[in-house]
Write a protein that holds these residues in place. Structure first.
Motif, mmCIF file in Angstrom:
data_model
loop_
_atom_site.group_PDB
_atom_site.id
_atom_site.type_symbol
_atom_site.label_atom_id
_atom_site.label_comp_id
_atom_site.label_asym_id
_atom_site.label_seq_id
_atom_site.Cartn_x
_atom_site.Cartn_y
_atom_site.Cartn_z
ATOM 1 N N LEU A 103 -37.074 -33.839 18.044
ATOM 2 C CA LEU A 103 -36.373 -34.067 19.292
ATOM 3 C C LEU A 103 -35.183 -35.005 19.174
ATOM 4 O O LEU A 103 -34.124 -34.772 19.725
ATOM 5 C CB LEU A 103 -37.402 -34.633 20.264
ATOM 6 N N THR A 136 -40.097 -28.446 19.834
ATOM 7 C CA THR A 136 -39.674 -29.495 18.904
ATOM 8 C C THR A 136 -40.880 -30.208 18.308
ATOM 9 O O THR A 136 -40.852 -30.637 17.160
ATOM 10 C CB THR A 136 -38.796 -30.544 19.603
ATOM 11 N N LEU A 164 -30.603 -28.819 25.759
ATOM 12 C CA LEU A 164 -31.507 -28.913 26.909
ATOM 13 C C LEU A 164 -30.918 -28.390 28.217
ATOM 14 O O LEU A 164 -31.564 -27.586 28.898
ATOM 15 C CB LEU A 164 -31.985 -30.359 27.058
ATOM 16 N N THR A 188 -31.518 -24.686 18.721
ATOM 17 C CA THR A 188 -31.521 -25.882 17.874
ATOM 18 C C THR A 188 -31.839 -25.584 16.415
ATOM 19 O O THR A 188 -31.414 -26.332 15.542
ATOM 20 C CB THR A 188 -32.530 -26.926 18.372
ATOM 21 N N THR A 214 -35.015 -22.973 23.185
ATOM 22 C CA THR A 214 -34.801 -24.204 22.421
ATOM 23 C C THR A 214 -34.743 -23.903 20.933
ATOM 24 O O THR A 214 -33.860 -24.386 20.216
ATOM 25 C CB THR A 214 -35.946 -25.187 22.697
ATOM 26 N N ALA A 256 -39.655 -26.559 25.793
ATOM 27 C CA ALA A 256 -38.674 -27.165 24.886
ATOM 28 C C ALA A 256 -39.318 -28.279 24.071
ATOM 29 O O ALA A 256 -39.169 -28.337 22.842
ATOM 30 C CB ALA A 256 -37.496 -27.701 25.698
ATOM 31 N N PHE A 310 -30.932 -31.346 20.229
ATOM 32 C CA PHE A 310 -31.819 -31.048 21.342
ATOM 33 C C PHE A 310 -31.194 -31.368 22.696
ATOM 34 O O PHE A 310 -31.231 -30.559 23.612
ATOM 35 C CB PHE A 310 -33.123 -31.841 21.181
ATOM 36 N N TRP A 311 -30.594 -32.552 22.802
ATOM 37 C CA TRP A 311 -30.121 -32.990 24.120
ATOM 38 C C TRP A 311 -28.911 -32.203 24.572
ATOM 39 O O TRP A 311 -28.610 -32.177 25.769
ATOM 40 C CB TRP A 311 -29.842 -34.485 24.124
ATOM 41 N N VAL A 329 -37.352 -25.732 13.726
ATOM 42 C CA VAL A 329 -36.830 -26.419 14.906
ATOM 43 C C VAL A 329 -36.800 -27.912 14.587
ATOM 44 O O VAL A 329 -37.825 -28.480 14.205
ATOM 45 C CB VAL A 329 -37.723 -26.171 16.132
#
Lengths: 348, 573
Positions: B379, B468, B317, B301, B297, B464, B313-314, B376
């Protein structure tokens, strides 16, 4: 008739791992040796250090092997039994050292320290067996292993609470400073003492297991517990003795470890414990000679491996990765040769 | 007559062990650490209660047997007295001889605490009398009928719990304009005597009333027609959801931080539960997946990582989960043919190798060595979210809570559905007997791999979210202790049981976060939990039914006369 085997994905992955490891070892070794990065003397010193450290591993590994022999369980807390001996004997060594007794009578002094370590480790090992393992003898296999992991955590953190978190430095013996000249080769005196004492202790153990009545009882139990009981062997008592003997070896290892590395602390049981377990498996678990050989092999691999393999492969600061080498040996041995160097595959 | 003599002998030997346990608690430092926490201000502290627990419990145990009243009570008294003698003797010894350079916790404040701030000899006598009295009280508890004992114990537990929650309850009560309640309950970081009595009464009455109310409610639901039943179930579920969604607002920012940790470990434990609880593979290297999830992650990111792509993030993922599943397959494949205990050690080796590699200078250009990876992004890409109608400002832990809750719910649903599916039954069969399972047509290799990959994916999800939440990853966080913590959660709650996982995480993560003194002894307690659970209740607190039967199969074969009961083997010595 030719055996027909279905090749599965798992087989392919296993083969790939073998090939990669083999290529890495060959290339790394070749590159290091051809580049001549270390002199012959340096290699020799690494080798001797490896043997010294390996003989400590071997002593701990014997504890794993003995217990595995009689109970078929991995005594995960054995590393902490080792730690406890080294930690407890520290206080005696410290008192003797500061009163000057240790330098005046080095042999008597060290013997006292060694005995204290062996007795305290043996006591912990016996308690451990009595409280944590005995009630679980007929439980499913993973249950005692989980108990052992818990016991390991419990012992190490108890020591942290009781004796404090600081690293404790063992007193240095004056007569152990410097080197011995053996066949014109200078070897650190501490290394010589450690290797010789380990060999003596191992010889004593071998005699105990092979020649005494109790040793015979232990071997009988490892063959077949129920039949041994029918033959009039007190199984509970013999298992306690096995733990005590394993504990004594671990306690001695604790002091020898302190002589090599000069310090003890509450978390020191974990890594040597895992490494000694590796050594025990490497030699074939349950096999006493195997544990000794496995310990020496692992000690040497760990001290030479990073310099020989990794530096040849161009890895920066290879000695940082010595534990990686040890763990890789662990993983590879368990995956590819779980019955050890000396053992044969079990037909199960 | 002979029966009572043997009971007295048992009382003496148990008393010796109890005394040793008390000395251990004192010497390891846990008693003094908790002695600053008032349970009832001016009367008793948590440390004192801890020291009182062993003679109480042992008195109860020793007096549970026997028919005549007098010998049972005498046994309790004797046991308490014996343990008191040990503590008194140790107190006198430690006051005379300085052993602090060996046992570092035996400090003057500790000795003063033990001696009730009196002279050592008076303190010794007080200890003796107190321990004897506690042993007697324990014995009385064993003698009285359970309809008296149960409310009393619940009341005491209530008092202890409410007093422990003081640092969090008091500010929250003030926030909700309930200063009156807070002022009544708490004085000087503990309950007052009056409020302790009230709390005790409430909990005691509650423990009597609650089962009756519940039984009546259940009877009424059972009597209702199916349509109403469905409505009731729907409303209950809705209430639960609303409660879970509103929880960070009720709890406040500090408790939300605790909730985030509990949620994180719940998620990890749900994942490991698939591997350990369902498939029966003891994975001690679970932290490797957690680490891989965090690092992947962070790499994907963080704009300042070595990849530097800075994906949202999404978007990252799915890649992370896929990467995790592949890692799971790669770690899983070579170890599948190993026996259970070797598998545990090999996975432990993998976990350590992963940590050492992330830490190493050799891979520093990618993973940043000891410095880890920074930067990072949060989220949702923003640090603060405001909820329109309710007016909530979500930031930090109160924000992380929601995706975590979402993932936990998803993982729990997936795990439950799997458990009762064909796959779950295959895992059951495999766990109980691999050979038989194989013979009946279960593809053991594939099912094991599936368990590994699923467990790895869930562990990665946890990693993950963790990355974040902290906005960075460091190799130091990913040590073997994480694996063991997660394992302890599963063992405490019950292998294979999903409610058990939640309870385990609340107890083992939530409690140490709430009691700051506890942090130092966390690992000690985890170790103790693992050992005691395996000895006393291997199926866990909230057991899974199938697993419980499995673990107690052996019991039926054992002869019934063996020494048993609630007595811990630790106390039997």
């Amino acid at each position: 008739m030719r055996r027909i085997r279905r090749v599965s994905l798992v087989d392919i992955i296993l083969l790939a791992i073998r090939v990669v490891v083999a290529i890495g070892v060959v290339i790394g070794t070749y590159a290091t040796l051809s580049a001549g990065k270390l002199t012959w003397e340096q290699w020799r010193d690494l080798l001797i250090f490896g043997v010294a450290q390996g003989s400590v591993y071997a002593l701990i590994a014997l504890g794993y092997t003995l217990v595995y022999g009689v109970l078929l369980m991995i005594n995960f807390a054995h590393g902490d039994v080792f730690m406890f001996g080294g930690m407890t004997a520290f206080f005696v060594a410290d008192a003797l050292g500061s009163s000057g007794f240790l330098d005046a009578n080095p042999i008597v002094g060290m013997a006292i320290v060694l005995v204290v370590a062996m007795v305290s480790s043996a006591a912990v090992a016996i308690l451990l067996e009595r409280i944590a393992y005995r009630p679980l003898r007929r439980a499913p296999r993973l249950v005692p292993l989980i108990t052992a992991i818990g016991a390991s955590l419990f012992i190490s953190n108890s020591v942290r609470g009781l004796y404090g978190e600081q690293v404790k430095a063992y007193p240095q013996l004056k007569i152990l400073v410097g080197k011995f000249e053996i066949f014109g080769v200078g070897i650190l005196k501490t290394h010589v003492v450690v290797i010789v004492s380990a060999l003596v202790i191992m010889a004593a153990l071998y005699w105990f297991v092979e020649k005494t009545r109790t040793g015979r009882a232990m071997r009988a139990i490892s063959e077949d517990k129920d039949t041994a009981a029918l033959m009039g062997i007190n199984v509970d008592r013999t298992i306690s003795i096995t733990f005590a003997v394993g504990g004594m070896l671990a306690g001695a290892a604790g002091v020898l470890y302190a002589i090599v590395f000069n310090q003890v602390h509450w978390f020191m049981g974990f890594l040597p414990g895992i490494k000694a377990f590796t050594a025990a498996v490497l030699g074939g678990i349950g096999n006493i000679i195997g544990a000794m050989l496995g310990g020496l092999t692992l000690g040497v691999l760990e001290s030479i491996g990073p310099n020989l393999l990794l530096s040849g492969l161009g890895v920066p600061s290879p000695n940082q990765l010595r534990d990686v080498v040890a763990f890789s040996v662990l993983v590879l041995v368990l995956i590819f040769r779980p019955y050890g160097i000396l053992g044969r595959p079990e037909n199960r | 007559m002979r029966g009572s003599a043997s009971q007295l002998r048992r009382a003496i030997s148990l008393g010796l062990i109890t005394g040793a346990v008390m000395l251990y608690l004192v010497a390891v430092g846990i008693v003094l650490a908790f002695s600053a926490r008032n349970t009832i201000t001016g009367v008793v502290t948590l440390g004192r209660l801890m020291l009182a627990a062993p003679p109480l419990a042992a008195g109860y145990v020793v007096a549970r047997r026997g028919t005549d009243l007098a010998p049972r009570l005498v046994a309790g008294l004797l046991l308490g007295a014996v343990s008191g003698v040990i503590v008194a003797a140790a107190l006198l010894f430690a006051s005379a001889v300085d052993i602090r350079h060996i046992l570092v916790r035996i400090s003057p404040p500790l000795l003063a605490f033990l001696a009730f701030d009196q002279d050592a000899s008076i303190g010794a006598l007080l200890n003796l009398a107190l321990a004897a009295a506690l042993g007697l009280i324990g014995a009385v508890a064993a003698v009285v009928p359970s309809r008296v004992r149960r409310p009393a114990i619940t009341g005491v537990i209530g008092v202890v719990v409410i007093s422990m929650l003081e640092p969090f309850l008091r500010p929250r009560l003030t926030d909700f304009k309930l200063e009156g309640v807070s002022r009544f309950l708490f004085t000087h970081k503990g309950l007052s005597i009056a409020s302790a009595i009230v709390v005790f009464a409430i909990f005691a009455v509650g423990s009597v009333a609650w089962p009756r109310v519940r039984a009546r409610y259940r009877a009424r639901v059972a009597a209702a027609d199916p349509g109403t039943q469905a409505t009731i179930r729907g409303v209950t579920l809705l209430l639960l959801i609303v409660f879970l969604l509103a929880l960070p607002q009720i709890a406040g920012s500090f408790l939300s931080q605790v909730l985030v940790f509990v949620g994180l470990y719940t998620l990890l434990a749900l994942g490991l539960n698939i591997v350990v609880g369902y498939a029966g593979l003891l994975d001690l290297g679970y932290v490797a997946f957690y680490a891989v999830g965090s690092y992947l992650t962070a790499l994907l990111t963080s704009p300042i990582s070595s990849l530097g792509v800075g994906l949202p993030f999404w978007v990252a993922l799915p890649i992370v989960i896929l990467g995790a599943a592949v890692t799971g397959l790669f770690i899983g494949a070579p170890v599948l043919r190993l026996r259970g205990d070797y598998l545990a050690i090999v996975t432990l080796g993998f976990g350590e190798i992963a940590r050492l590699l992330f830490l190493s200078d050799a891979l520093k250009p990618w993973f940043g060595g000891t410095q880890g990876i920074l930067g990072v992004p949060p989220l949702f890409g923003v640090a603060k979210v405001s909820v329109p109608i309710l007016g909530w400002q979500l930031t930090g832990p109160t924000l992380t809570y929601y995706p975590l809750l979402f993932f936990c719910v998803i993982a729990a649903i997936v795990a439950t559905r799997l458990k009762y599916s064909r796959i779950g039954r295959a895992w059951n069969a495999m766990r109980e007997d691999e050979d038989v399972a194989q013979a009946t047509g279960v593809n053991v290799t594939n099912y094991k791999l599936l368990a590994f990959a699923l467990g790895a994916s869930v562990g990665c999800l946890g990693g993950a979210v963790f990355a974040t939440h902290l906005a960075s990853v460091f190799p130091g966080t990913f040590n073997i202790l994480v694996s063991i913590t997660v394992l302890s959660i599963i063992i405490l709650g019950g292998m294979g049981s999903i409610p058990g996982v939640v309870v385990g995480a609340l107890a083992l993560i939530g409690l140490p976060e709430l009691l700051r003194e506890f942090a130092e002894f966390k690992l000690l307690v985890y170790g103790g939990v693992l050992v005691l659970m395996m000895l006393l209740r291997p199926e866990g607190l909230l057991p899974d039914r199938v697993r419980q039967q499995e673990l107690h199969e052996a019991d039926e074969e054992e002869e019934p006369g063996a020494d048993g009961g609630a007595l811990t083997p630790a106390e039997q010595g």
